[in-house]
Design an enzyme around this catalytic site. Structure first.
Site, PDB file in Angstrom:
ATOM      1  N   ASP A 214       0.832  -1.191   0.000  1.00  0.00           N
ATOM      2  CA  ASP A 214       0.000   0.000   0.000  1.00  0.00           C
ATOM      3  C   ASP A 214       0.879   1.259   0.000  1.00  0.00           C
ATOM      4  OD1 ASP A 214      -2.775   1.040   0.416  1.00  0.00           O
ATOM      5  OD2 ASP A 214      -1.926   1.856   2.256  1.00  0.00           O
ATOM      6  N   GLU A 281      10.190   7.299 -16.027  1.00  0.00           N
ATOM      7  CA  GLU A 281      11.492   6.957 -15.447  1.00  0.00           C
ATOM      8  C   GLU A 281      11.427   6.803 -13.928  1.00  0.00           C
ATOM      9  OE1 GLU A 281      15.008   9.275 -16.491  1.00  0.00           O
ATOM     10  OE2 GLU A 281      14.195   9.231 -18.547  1.00  0.00           O
TER      11      GLU A 281
HETATM   12  C1  BGC Z   1      -5.450   2.117  -0.478  1.00  0.00           C
HETATM   13  C2  BGC Z   1      -6.641   2.867   0.011  1.00  0.00           C
HETATM   14  C3  BGC Z   1      -6.336   3.367   1.421  1.00  0.00           C
HETATM   15  C4  BGC Z   1      -5.050   4.186   1.439  1.00  0.00           C
HETATM   16  C5  BGC Z   1      -4.541   4.393   2.823  1.00  0.00           C
HETATM   17  C6  BGC Z   1      -4.448   3.219  -0.548  1.00  0.00           C
HETATM   18  O1  BGC Z   1      -3.992   3.755  -1.571  1.00  0.00           O
HETATM   19  O2  BGC Z   1      -5.617   1.458  -1.706  1.00  0.00           O
HETATM   20  O3  BGC Z   1      -7.786   2.067  -0.004  1.00  0.00           O
HETATM   21  O4  BGC Z   1      -7.389   4.153   1.861  1.00  0.00           O
HETATM   22  O5  BGC Z   1      -4.024   3.549   0.727  1.00  0.00           O
HETATM   23  O6  BGC Z   1      -4.004   3.222   3.344  1.00  0.00           O
END
Ligand code: BGC
Length: 530
Positions: A214, A281
């Site tokens: 994430d 890049e």
């Molecule tokens: C996830 C989101 C989330 C965020 C914060 C992201 O980009 O895909 O669903 O709310 O990260 O963790």
């Protein structure tokens, strides 16, 4: 502990299995509920593995199911090495991995390293320990600006709206690029790194086949935390402005190298990063040989249903990885964006265009990420105000409705909500009554359904020799159309986004997204030829 070597020998032998895999994103809350509380869970997923095998996917990406107060539906993690009771327990997780492997489906899980929950024990300790303490050093606490410190330390805004800083009672401020319940961790701190390593090993030892990381372009923060250009912020969940000091700082690459080092000790595992970085890049830097195995590229998500826009998205995505030896990844929808049936106009036209784009996507070389429910052609749902739960709704002062509309629980069977998703009448988000014709049950035996199109297309993609090779060549095509050919195997894919039928390129039709117009390709249609 289970390793991927427990997979059947045919699929276990391929170390780089992910290079052309079809992943299926399970938004755990919304997939299948086994215990009747209206929220999806791990045993629910296990009960639908037969469906996923039939669909023809190679691997799952499970959104966070860790202990969490659910301020951002699991992306606020209080304990990254345990399962939240809402979703099951560690035994349920082990059952799921074992059964998925039995079905020859690999399991990858989400990791959330940029921030923790405010109820994580570290953050609670930091609040109690006070300014200047060791405990506060694991997060990004600062004194405020102004003579009395009542102004935030800089002008950064939260991705969910409002300031990215919250003041605590002793007067200091802490940084949260997302909700206040998601304090950013300080990646300069050795314990933060050591903890992530422990989390990686915890799940790898339990048998996971990889991770989705994430906000993989977050984590590192720039020296001195300089102000951002507020006017440069793009709307939506994440901006991808090259000058945005909140993201894509060079220090992030060292973190990815640390992650890769751990993963190299577990052959056959992979990591894909969520990277909202547009510059080819800078994007490529994340998938260098000692960093991530794959990077999400969101260019297809951002392209309108327009042949030139889609072609440019494809060319940029391929260019971004061309020098790295990493395959491109392709995504039309996920849990953060409006579902593509709706993005392409909704209704019958939206469905036809979504069918066409599915054939375009599945014709491309590299890695596919499907989002649960797209194979049923689910549209975004216009939810009533009372049902909205995404923090974006509150944080934006009720101006941004947020992402709930793409997260409505999956309709499995029957003719009324909850459509076999749950035994509870009240599911965590309400399902529209009109979804009766979109259930998996209603579509399974219907050769003209979206589900049948996905099954057939995935089957060809897996078994037909024309999908070989990684390079494309483009044909000349009428305005509003394109055609490309897979150089290795020879598959041709043509798309018509114009308002009139156009002649087909030469070849035998392998599959089309809708009926042909004699030997012409009608509007809003794509075709595969061999
Ligand atoms: C996830 C989101 C989330 C965020 C914060 C992201 O980009 O895909 O669903 O709310 O990260 O963790």
């Amino acid at each position: 502990m289970r390793r991927s070597s427990d997979l059947s020998p045919e699929i276990a032998e391929e170390a780089a299995w992910w290079r052309d895999a079809v992943f299926y994103q399970v938004y755990v809350r919304s997939f299948a509920d086994s215990n009747g509380d209206g929220v999806g869970d791990l045993d629910g997923i296990r009960s639908r593995l037969g469906y996923l095998e039939l669909l023809g996917v190679d691997a799952l990406w499970l959104t966070p199911f860790y202990r969490s107060p659910m301020a951002d539906h699991g992306y606020d993690v209080a304990d990254p090495r345990d399962v939240d009771p809402l979703f099951g327990d560690l035994a349920a997780f082990d059952r799921l991995v074992a059964d998925a492997h039995e079905h020859n489906i690999r399991v990858t899980v989400d990791l959330v390293p940029n921030h923790s929950s405010d109820l994580h024990e570290w953050f609670q300790e930091a609040l109690h320990a006070g300014p200047g303490s060791m405990e506060r050093a694991r997060y990004i606490f600062r004194d405020g600006r102004g003579f009395d410190g009542s102004q935030p330390p800089n002008n950064w805004v939260s991705v969910f709206g409002g300031p990215a800083w919250t003041r605590v009672p002793d007067g200091q401020w802490y940084l949260h690029l997302f909700a206040p319940e998601q304090p950013d961790l300080n990646w300069e701190h050795p314990e933060v790194r050591a903890d992530l390593e422990q989390t990686l090993r915890f799940w790898l030892d339990r048998g996971v086949d990889g991770f989705r990381i994430d906000v993989a372009h977050g984590m590192a923060k720039p020296e001195g935390l300089p102000d951002m250009h507020i006017q440069a912020q793009a709307p939506g969940v994440l901006s991808d402005d090259a000058h945005d000091p909140r993201f894509d700082n060079d220090g992030v690459h060292e973190i990815h190298r640390m992650i890769r080092k751990v993963m190299d000790g577990y052959p056959g595992t992979m990591a894909v990063g969520e990277i909202w970085v547009k510059d080819d890049e800078r994007f490529a830097a994340y998938v260098r040989p000692d960093e991530l195995h794959l990077g999400f590229n969101f260019r297809l998500v951002e392209a309108d249903f327009d042949a030139d826009a889609v072609r440019s998205a494809i060319e940029h995505s391929l260019a971004a990885v061309a020098l790295t030896g990493t395959p491109a990844t392709w995504t039309l929808s996920n849990h953060d964006v409006v579902r593509h049936v709706t993005r392409y106009g909704g209704g019958t036209a939206g469905e036809q265009r979504a069918r066409a784009m599915t054939l375009v996507e599945l014709a491309l070389p590299g890695v596919i990420y499907l989002y649960n429910g797209e194979e049923l052609g689910l549209p975004n749902v216009e939810l009533p105000d009372w049902a909205l739960q995404d923090p974006t709704w509150e944080r934006s002062g009720h101006t941004e409705r947020g992402r709930d509309g793409c997260r409505v629980p999956i309709p499995w069977e029957g003719t009324t909500p909850p459509f076999g998703f749950s035994t509870a009448v009240n599911t965590w988000l309400p399902q529209p009554n009109e979804w009766d014709h979109l259930t998996a049950e209603a579509q399974l035996e219907d050769p003209g359904s979206m589900l049948s199109l996905y099954r057939e297309a995935l089957e060809h993609r897996k078994s037909h020799a024309s999908f070989a090779g990684t390079e494309l060549e483009w044909y000349g095509a009428p305005a509003g159309c394109f055609a490309f050919r897979r150089k290795g195997g020879g598959l041709i894919c043509a798309l018509n986004t114009s308002g009139a039928s156009v002649p087909l390129p030469p070849g035998q039709v392998l599959l089309s997204s809708g009926p042909m117009d004699g030997d012409q390709l009608p509007p809003d249609t794509a075709v595969w030829l061999v």
